[in-house]
Design a protein around this motif. Structure first.
Motif, short mmCIF file in Angstrom:
data_model
loop_
_atom_site.label_atom_id
_atom_site.label_comp_id
_atom_site.label_asym_id
_atom_site.label_seq_id
_atom_site.Cartn_x
_atom_site.Cartn_y
_atom_site.Cartn_z
N SER A 1 -26.99 -46.56 -17.47
CA SER A 1 -24.77 -46.82 -17.61
C SER A 1 -23.90 -46.32 -16.51
CB SER A 1 -25.68 -45.25 -19.26
OG SER A 1 -24.58 -45.04 -19.66
N ARG A 2 -23.09 -47.24 -17.01
CA ARG A 2 -21.28 -47.42 -16.30
C ARG A 2 -20.62 -45.22 -16.68
NH1 ARG A 2 -18.41 -52.56 -17.50
NH2 ARG A 2 -19.74 -52.40 -19.07
N TYR B 1 -16.75 -53.72 -22.00
CA TYR B 1 -18.14 -53.89 -22.44
C TYR B 1 -18.00 -55.35 -24.06
CZ TYR B 1 -19.46 -48.76 -20.84
OH TYR B 1 -19.70 -48.15 -20.38
N SER C 1 -32.64 -46.56 -18.56
CA SER C 1 -32.24 -46.84 -18.27
C SER C 1 -30.67 -46.02 -17.28
CB SER C 1 -32.11 -47.50 -19.68
OG SER C 1 -30.87 -46.15 -20.81
N SER D 1 -32.71 -49.12 -30.33
CA SER D 1 -31.13 -49.45 -30.92
C SER D 1 -31.06 -49.05 -32.41
CB SER D 1 -30.06 -49.54 -29.89
OG SER D 1 -30.86 -49.27 -28.47
N GLU E 1 -24.65 -48.63 -25.85
CA GLU E 1 -24.43 -47.41 -25.24
C GLU E 1 -25.38 -46.19 -25.60
OE1 GLU E 1 -23.75 -44.68 -23.14
OE2 GLU E 1 -23.43 -46.44 -21.12
N ASN E 2 -26.08 -46.00 -24.12
CA ASN E 2 -27.09 -44.95 -25.05
C ASN E 2 -26.60 -43.52 -24.61
OD1 ASN E 2 -29.51 -46.32 -25.96
ND2 ASN E 2 -30.21 -47.16 -23.24
N ARG E 3 -26.05 -42.63 -23.23
CA ARG E 3 -25.16 -42.05 -23.39
C ARG E 3 -24.11 -41.71 -24.20
NH1 ARG E 3 -24.94 -42.00 -16.47
NH2 ARG E 3 -27.00 -42.07 -16.07
N THR F 1 -30.92 -42.24 -30.23
CA THR F 1 -30.53 -43.33 -29.31
C THR F 1 -31.54 -44.53 -29.29
OG1 THR F 1 -31.67 -42.79 -27.72
CG2 THR F 1 -29.61 -42.32 -27.33
N ASP G 1 -30.51 -40.43 -19.98
CA ASP G 1 -31.87 -41.17 -20.18
C ASP G 1 -33.39 -40.51 -18.72
OD1 ASP G 1 -34.05 -42.81 -21.01
OD2 ASP G 1 -33.58 -44.08 -20.75
#
Length: 333
Positions: free
Chosen positions: A145-146, A253, A143, A109, A167-169, A207, A138
């Protein structure tokens, strides 16, 4: 009944039928004894307990690229847990610590730092509302995500979550909503890397979930220096926490770097990263002993070891301000 046996049972206060019953109970409870497996602590093996009281399944973890390259065997003056480390004075460009800084490895990341640079320098409106789609889910590492599919946040909110809590998304959505789409975004990431002189660096997505996103510590120091020129990136990356409203919900977060919360640190910019191929990674710009330093730690073993390495460097510099380069023999260029 055998007299000797009868006498012994009488001394124990048991009759023969009672003794036979006790023996049966003991046999029943010891027929399938629990198996206890002692496993030595190691960074290369992960223990996974199956929902059974009878066995423990040992699942080997995937070795990092640095481990496969033999970088974990490299010693250094500070006994760091990171197989790659690079510390440089941002103003004078004096190298203070160099450990395998030329090694090209997956960067996880830390990728999002370049993602943020491309977004900010594109001058795209931060108040524009972006929508999380199925394309942002993902499929590389699975992974969670919220940010559910259909979630709408502004570009500024997405940027904040990507930098502060990785946060990946959100990061993927930033790339997907770039003019020309994600392919154009990745092209812009690589073009910026070349412009900065990051010759060892290659990006394939925004990402860091892909292990094909790779760089060296020396290149990442250049990126940190460039990113620190943007006050917004510095501010968002060092934010301790942030709330976003998603429909009727409010999501809280937090930073992925607890050193941000430590008053003994003066951090101007930071980003963490982790995938199994990259190990634990950390880049920071921080003021130590009156100097503005850029610190890069890659392929660190252990959940908190990258933070521990940063602390070791801080204590080393503050105890005796460094005036010469600390290198690992044969590994510095």
């Amino acid at each position: 009944m055998i007299p000797a046996l009868a006498s012994a049972l009488l001394l124990l206060g048991l009759s023969l039928p009672a003794a036979e019953a006790a023996a049966k109970r003991k046999s029943a409870t010891s027929a399938t004894p629990p198996v206890t497996l002692k496993v030595a602590k190691t960074n290369r093996v992960a223990k996974k307990r199956v929902a059974s009281s009878r066995r423990v399944v040992i699942v080997p973890s995937r070795p990092s690229a640095g481990e496969l390259a033999g970088l974990h065997g490299t010693s250094d003056p500070l006994d760091l847990r990171s197989s790659v480390a690079f510390v440089i004075d941002q103003d004078t460009h004096e190298v203070l610590l160099d450990k395998n800084a030329q090694a090209v490895l997956p960067i996880a990341s830390l990728t999002k730092l370049m993602t943020s640079v491309v977004v900010v320098e594109a001058g795209l409106p931060l108040d524009e509302v972006l929508t999380i789609s199925q394309d942002d889910v993902d499929t590389e590492k699975g992974s969670g995500s919220r940010l559910r599919v259909g979630t709408q946040l502004t570009r500024g909110e997405m940027l904040h979550l990507a930098l502060m809590s990785s946060e990946n998304r959100a990061a993927n959505a930033l790339g997907r909503h770039y003019p020309g789409g994600q392919a154009a975004f990745v092209e812009a990431m690589n073009a910026k890397a070349q412009l900065l002189g990051m010759g060892d660096t290659r990006y394939v997505e925004p990402t860091g979930l892909s292990s094909r996103n790779q760089s060296s510590a020396k290149d990442l120091a250049l990126l940190v220096g460039a990113a620190s020129q943007h006050p917004l990136i510095s501010e968002l990356s060092t934010s301790p926490s942030y709330q976003v409203a998603v429909g009727r919900r409010t999501l809280q977060y937090h930073t992925t770097n607890r050193l941000v919360l430590n008053p003994s640190w003066e951090i101007g910019l930071q980003k963490t990263g982790y995938i199994s191929e990259a190990g634990r990674c950390l880049v920071m710009q921080a003021r130590l002993a009156g100097r503005k330093l850029i610190m890069v730690f890659l392929d660190s073993t252990g959940k908190y070891s990258r933070l521990g390495d940063a602390e070791r460097v801080r204590q080393w510099i503050e105890a005796a301000p460094v005036t010469t380069t600390a290198t690992v023999p044969g590994l510095s260029s």
